[in-house]
Write a protein that holds these residues in place. Structure first.
Motif, PDB file in Angstrom:
ATOM      1  N   THR A 112       0.848  -1.193   0.000  1.00 20.27           N
ATOM      2  CA  THR A 112       0.000   0.000   0.000  1.00 20.27           C
ATOM      3  C   THR A 112       0.886   1.246   0.000  1.00 20.27           C
ATOM      4  N   ILE A 113       0.205   2.380  -0.025  1.00 20.81           N
ATOM      5  CA  ILE A 113       0.892   3.668   0.044  1.00 20.81           C
ATOM      6  C   ILE A 113       1.727   3.772   1.330  1.00 20.81           C
ATOM      7  N   PHE A 114       1.314   3.079   2.385  1.00 21.84           N
ATOM      8  CA  PHE A 114       2.052   3.176   3.646  1.00 21.84           C
ATOM      9  C   PHE A 114       3.440   2.522   3.524  1.00 21.84           C
ATOM     10  N   SER A 115       3.564   1.499   2.676  1.00 18.75           N
ATOM     11  CA  SER A 115       4.901   0.914   2.454  1.00 18.75           C
ATOM     12  C   SER A 115       5.833   1.943   1.827  1.00 18.75           C
ATOM     13  N   GLY A 150     -15.888  -1.778   8.764  1.00 17.32           N
ATOM     14  CA  GLY A 150     -15.075  -0.925   9.631  1.00 17.32           C
ATOM     15  C   GLY A 150     -14.630   0.356   8.943  1.00 17.32           C
ATOM     16  N   GLY A 151     -14.825   0.426   7.624  1.00 17.22           N
ATOM     17  CA  GLY A 151     -14.437   1.630   6.889  1.00 17.22           C
ATOM     18  C   GLY A 151     -12.961   1.691   6.555  1.00 17.22           C
ATOM     19  N   GLN A 152     -12.287   0.519   6.518  1.00 19.76           N
ATOM     20  CA  GLN A 152     -10.852   0.525   6.221  1.00 19.76           C
ATOM     21  C   GLN A 152     -10.605   0.842   4.753  1.00 19.76           C
ATOM     22  N   GLU A 153      -9.712   1.783   4.513  1.00 20.46           N
ATOM     23  CA  GLU A 153      -9.373   2.187   3.140  1.00 20.46           C
ATOM     24  C   GLU A 153      -7.961   1.770   2.751  1.00 20.46           C
ATOM     25  N   VAL A 154      -7.051   1.782   3.697  1.00 20.25           N
ATOM     26  CA  VAL A 154      -5.654   1.417   3.415  1.00 20.25           C
ATOM     27  C   VAL A 154      -5.379   0.087   4.124  1.00 20.25           C
ATOM     28  N   THR A 186      -5.485  17.027  16.115  1.00 24.59           N
ATOM     29  CA  THR A 186      -4.438  15.999  16.064  1.00 24.59           C
ATOM     30  C   THR A 186      -5.027  14.759  15.405  1.00 24.59           C
ATOM     31  N   HIS A 187      -4.420  14.329  14.302  1.00 23.54           N
ATOM     32  CA  HIS A 187      -4.849  13.082  13.648  1.00 23.54           C
ATOM     33  C   HIS A 187      -3.585  12.432  13.101  1.00 23.54           C
ATOM     34  N   ILE A 188      -3.134  11.444  13.831  1.00 21.63           N
ATOM     35  CA  ILE A 188      -1.861  10.783  13.520  1.00 21.63           C
ATOM     36  C   ILE A 188      -2.122   9.298  13.301  1.00 21.63           C
ATOM     37  N   LEU A 189      -1.456   8.732  12.315  1.00 21.03           N
ATOM     38  CA  LEU A 189      -1.543   7.300  12.031  1.00 21.03           C
ATOM     39  C   LEU A 189      -0.299   6.626  12.588  1.00 21.03           C
ATOM     40  N   ILE A 190      -0.501   5.569  13.353  1.00 17.36           N
ATOM     41  CA  ILE A 190       0.608   4.824  13.961  1.00 17.36           C
ATOM     42  C   ILE A 190       0.551   3.426  13.368  1.00 17.36           C
ATOM     43  N   ALA A 239       5.030   6.619  12.794  1.00 10.53           N
ATOM     44  CA  ALA A 239       3.829   7.429  13.033  1.00 10.53           C
ATOM     45  C   ALA A 239       3.950   8.716  12.243  1.00 10.53           C
ATOM     46  N   PHE A 240       2.851   9.088  11.586  1.00 13.35           N
ATOM     47  CA  PHE A 240       2.868  10.289  10.737  1.00 13.35           C
ATOM     48  C   PHE A 240       1.481  10.903  10.714  1.00 13.35           C
ATOM     49  N   ARG A 241       1.426  12.194  10.391  1.00  9.38           N
ATOM     50  CA  ARG A 241       0.142  12.906  10.389  1.00  9.38           C
ATOM     51  C   ARG A 241      -0.714  12.461   9.208  1.00  9.38           C
ATOM     52  N   ASP A 242      -2.018  12.276   9.484  1.00  9.14           N
ATOM     53  CA  ASP A 242      -2.950  11.888   8.429  1.00  9.14           C
ATOM     54  C   ASP A 242      -3.040  13.013   7.401  1.00  9.14           C
ATOM     55  N   ILE A 243      -3.102  12.630   6.131  1.00 11.18           N
ATOM     56  CA  ILE A 243      -3.137  13.615   5.042  1.00 11.18           C
ATOM     57  C   ILE A 243      -4.462  14.380   5.007  1.00 11.18           C
ATOM     58  N   ALA A 244      -5.497  13.813   5.583  1.00 10.63           N
ATOM     59  CA  ALA A 244      -6.826  14.454   5.608  1.00 10.63           C
ATOM     60  C   ALA A 244      -7.335  14.438   7.049  1.00 10.63           C
ATOM     61  N   PRO A 245      -6.761  15.291   7.900  1.00 16.30           N
ATOM     62  CA  PRO A 245      -7.053  15.197   9.333  1.00 16.30           C
ATOM     63  C   PRO A 245      -8.520  15.452   9.666  1.00 16.30           C
ATOM     64  N   MET A 269      -3.293   2.427  13.432  1.00 15.28           N
ATOM     65  CA  MET A 269      -4.075   2.991  14.521  1.00 15.28           C
ATOM     66  C   MET A 269      -4.196   4.486  14.288  1.00 15.28           C
ATOM     67  N   HIS A 270      -5.433   4.993  14.292  1.00 10.69           N
ATOM     68  CA  HIS A 270      -5.651   6.441  14.241  1.00 10.69           C
ATOM     69  C   HIS A 270      -5.577   6.972  15.673  1.00 10.69           C
ATOM     70  N   LEU A 271      -4.850   8.070  15.860  1.00  4.00           N
ATOM     71  CA  LEU A 271      -4.861   8.800  17.124  1.00  4.00           C
ATOM     72  C   LEU A 271      -5.501  10.153  16.828  1.00  4.00           C
TER      73      LEU A 271
HETATM   74  P1  5GP Z   1      -8.616   3.887   7.134  1.00  8.45           P
HETATM   75  O1  5GP Z   1      -9.922   4.363   6.561  1.00  8.45           O
HETATM   76  O2  5GP Z   1      -7.983   2.837   6.262  1.00  8.45           O
HETATM   77  O3  5GP Z   1      -8.744   3.457   8.567  1.00  8.45           O
HETATM   78  O4  5GP Z   1      -7.671   5.149   7.182  1.00  8.45           O
HETATM   79  C1  5GP Z   1      -6.742   5.451   6.191  1.00  8.45           C
HETATM   80  C2  5GP Z   1      -6.233   6.851   6.485  1.00  8.45           C
HETATM   81  O5  5GP Z   1      -5.067   7.052   5.721  1.00  8.45           O
HETATM   82  C3  5GP Z   1      -7.214   7.958   6.124  1.00  8.45           C
HETATM   83  O6  5GP Z   1      -7.515   8.730   7.279  1.00  8.45           O
HETATM   84  C4  5GP Z   1      -6.472   8.754   5.053  1.00  8.45           C
HETATM   85  O7  5GP Z   1      -6.704  10.139   5.142  1.00  8.45           O
HETATM   86  C5  5GP Z   1      -5.023   8.398   5.327  1.00  8.45           C
HETATM   87  N1  5GP Z   1      -4.158   8.435   4.154  1.00  8.45           N
HETATM   88  C6  5GP Z   1      -4.409   7.856   2.938  1.00  8.45           C
HETATM   89  N2  5GP Z   1      -3.387   8.066   2.098  1.00  8.45           N
HETATM   90  C7  5GP Z   1      -2.466   8.787   2.794  1.00  8.45           C
HETATM   91  C8  5GP Z   1      -1.179   9.311   2.449  1.00  8.45           C
HETATM   92  O8  5GP Z   1      -0.667   9.160   1.341  1.00  8.45           O
HETATM   93  N3  5GP Z   1      -0.508  10.002   3.412  1.00  8.45           N
HETATM   94  C9  5GP Z   1      -1.039  10.172   4.672  1.00  8.45           C
HETATM   95  N4  5GP Z   1      -0.292  10.864   5.541  1.00  8.45           N
HETATM   96  N5  5GP Z   1      -2.249   9.697   5.026  1.00  8.45           N
HETATM   97  C10 5GP Z   1      -2.954   9.013   4.093  1.00  8.45           C
END
Ligand code: 5GP
Length: 115
Positions: A3-6, A91-95, A36-40, A26-32, A100-102
């Protein structure tokens, strides 16, 4: 499938990284969705919560320790925050790299959206 996270782990695409060690990034979510919206994430690619095995225990335990550290660093430990792991369609998983969302920095309202 990667995925994009790799790509973020490999530093092939940029991200606002707030924490890194041997097991965790851990990095900040692109669409907070909160101030504070950080992905771990574990660096090991685990697609969903369904794919967790015993060998992931160290990394997934550390997710919580890192979340607590980041919450303190962000100044939201006392006001509070929410940790979310979404799994699959309902669950709404996209990636599909377990994360973990913080979320915090404001009152987050009810745990689930009403239908
Ligand atoms: P999910 O819905 O899978 O639990 O959450 C995926 C999250 O990844 C979303 O909140 C989305 O905004 C974030 N996200 C998707 N692509 C990217 C990216 O390229 N960079 C960052 N920082 N966050 C991303």
């Amino acid at each position: 499938m990667s995925t994009i996270f790799s790509k973020i782990i490999a530093k092939e695409i940029p991200a606002d990284i707030v924490y890194e060690d041997d097991l965790i990034l851990a990095f900040r979510d692109i669409a907070p969705q909160a101030p504070t919206h950080i992905l771990i994430i574990p660096k090991r690619e685990i697609a969903t919560a369904n794919d967790v095995t015993a060998e992931d225990e160290a990394a997934l335990g550390r997710l919580f320790a890192v979340a607590a550290k980041i919450a303190a660093d962000e100044g939201i430990a006392e006001s509070g925050y929410r940790l979310i792991v979404n799994c699959n369609e309902h669950g709404g998983q996209e990636v599909f790299h377990l994360h973990m969302h913080l979320l915090g920095g404001r009152s987050l309202g009810p745990m689930l959206a009403r239908k």
